[in-house]
Write a protein that holds these residues in place. Sequence first.
Motif, mmCIF file in Angstrom:
data_model
loop_
_atom_site.group_PDB
_atom_site.id
_atom_site.type_symbol
_atom_site.label_atom_id
_atom_site.label_comp_id
_atom_site.label_asym_id
_atom_site.label_seq_id
_atom_site.Cartn_x
_atom_site.Cartn_y
_atom_site.Cartn_z
ATOM 1 N N LEU A 10 -12.182 32.299 -1.159
ATOM 2 C CA LEU A 10 -11.447 31.175 -0.599
ATOM 3 C C LEU A 10 -10.137 30.924 -1.342
ATOM 4 O O LEU A 10 -9.109 30.650 -0.723
ATOM 5 N N GLU A 13 -7.419 33.052 -0.082
ATOM 6 C CA GLU A 13 -6.929 32.646 1.230
ATOM 7 C C GLU A 13 -6.101 31.359 1.151
ATOM 8 O O GLU A 13 -5.206 31.143 1.966
ATOM 9 N N LEU A 14 -6.390 30.527 0.170
ATOM 10 C CA LEU A 14 -5.612 29.310 -0.024
ATOM 11 C C LEU A 14 -4.286 29.580 -0.730
ATOM 12 O O LEU A 14 -3.421 28.693 -0.775
ATOM 13 N N ARG A 27 1.457 21.006 -3.184
ATOM 14 C CA ARG A 27 0.846 20.929 -1.849
ATOM 15 C C ARG A 27 0.712 19.478 -1.406
ATOM 16 O O ARG A 27 0.939 19.147 -0.236
ATOM 17 N N ALA A 44 -8.284 22.328 6.773
ATOM 18 C CA ALA A 44 -9.241 23.134 6.018
ATOM 19 C C ALA A 44 -9.042 24.610 6.323
ATOM 20 O O ALA A 44 -9.048 25.013 7.491
ATOM 21 N N VAL A 45 -8.876 25.403 5.287
ATOM 22 C CA VAL A 45 -8.832 26.857 5.420
ATOM 23 C C VAL A 45 -10.270 27.368 5.391
ATOM 24 O O VAL A 45 -11.019 27.098 4.446
ATOM 25 N N THR A 55 -7.405 28.493 9.856
ATOM 26 C CA THR A 55 -7.370 27.088 9.466
ATOM 27 C C THR A 55 -7.897 26.207 10.590
ATOM 28 O O THR A 55 -7.624 26.459 11.766
ATOM 29 N N ALA A 81 -16.647 25.379 1.338
ATOM 30 C CA ALA A 81 -15.261 25.848 1.445
ATOM 31 C C ALA A 81 -14.389 24.812 2.148
ATOM 32 O O ALA A 81 -13.223 24.616 1.780
ATOM 33 N N SER A 85 -11.116 23.175 0.385
ATOM 34 C CA SER A 85 -9.778 23.340 0.950
ATOM 35 C C SER A 85 -9.182 22.006 1.401
ATOM 36 O O SER A 85 -7.966 21.806 1.336
ATOM 37 N N ALA A 88 -7.701 20.575 -1.676
ATOM 38 C CA ALA A 88 -6.461 21.240 -2.062
ATOM 39 C C ALA A 88 -5.295 20.841 -1.173
ATOM 40 O O ALA A 88 -4.138 21.002 -1.571
ATOM 41 N N ALA A 89 -5.566 20.325 0.007
ATOM 42 C CA ALA A 89 -4.505 20.002 0.967
ATOM 43 C C ALA A 89 -3.978 18.592 0.834
ATOM 44 O O ALA A 89 -2.872 18.303 1.285
ATOM 45 N N VAL A 315 -16.598 30.164 -2.133
ATOM 46 C CA VAL A 315 -16.004 29.335 -3.161
ATOM 47 C C VAL A 315 -16.933 29.123 -4.349
ATOM 48 O O VAL A 315 -16.510 28.610 -5.391
#
Length: 379
Positions: A10, A13-14, A27, A44-45, A55, A81, A85, A88-89, A315
């Motif tokens: 993950l 990909e992020l 971010r 969300a990825v 996404t 995951a 994500s 993280a966003a 993850v």
Amino acid sequence: AAPLPQSARLLDELGLARATPASLMARWADAADDPEALGGRARAVLGAGPHGPVTADLVADGPHLLIEGPAGSGRTELLRAVVASLAAAERPDRLGMVLIDGRDGVGTGNGRNEGLRVCVEIPHVTTHLIANDPVRMREFAQSLSAELKRRAELLGRTDFAQWHAGRVAPGRVIAQRTPPGAGDIEAPPSSTLRLRPGAAARQRAEAVPPLPRLVVVVDDLDALVSPALGAPGRPAAGSVTRALEAVAREGERLGVHLVAAAGTDGRTADSEPARRATLRIRLAAPQQGPDEPAPGRGELAHLDAPAVGFQAGRVTGRIPRTATQRPTVVPLDWHRMGDPPTRRPVRELGNGPTDLALLASAVERAARQVAAAQVPSLL
């Protein structure tokens, strides 16, 4: 288009192979300037797709997501995951998450029995509920219903995005400009800031507490909809289910999203969360063999768009933070020159922290640096 990999990480990909507070704060700053995600981004990825990361945007394409798959298909890992994500966003004072493990027996062991408890170190997670205590389950259902009522009273006749748009507009700040030729020519330009005429409205808006987005993540929704005989949480499962149904009906206007995972036995087909889910993921049954993909192979489908296949990003794997793969030279035929590079498998080590723990630590440090207040818990 490239073929789907056998497995995916993950963080790769992020774009966070080395998750740092600085990369996360960048971010979050980008999300704050996004006019399409007023009030908070909920993107969300999921994993690796044929054209890059796949996404699921709960704001643009949601509001709710349903994940279906048989046992062993990777539903819980995909939910982890999604939680990672989402964190993280968006920063934790603009997005809160509530985790529910609908199946009894999780959170008491190691490995696969951990359920969603492994995500509680992420600052965005405010509440974690395991469906094995009827008293705690009823308290949670009452708190979630009260939160929906509070949001409805605060928003009034507007929806979540319109309410935040009204709070942003009065608070715009512009630089004071000096007319040409006015004042001393050698004097430095004034950097004084003045507010627009809506300053009073802005002060009134700041008096109202912030209203972040809220994502309710449910694992084993079918265990709540039709609990097994003798399950400890069976007496209170109905109250939690009714609260989740209210989220499914009213959540889009109130800024509350539902992400749920269930089996393929059809127990949740007639439930309100299943009917209201505009984003759907179907995971394939796991296959045995060295050439078969890891659990998490599935398709994402939403309204007015074809389904997209993807390999869910893992993850909770223990993968080293530093790159262990050296550049290699391979023969390349001229007619394959335009193809995307092939993905090489990453060797997973059996020791060290998981990617989820590394990300949670970076998110926690980033939240401290931006002084983000945590969303209050529902319990």
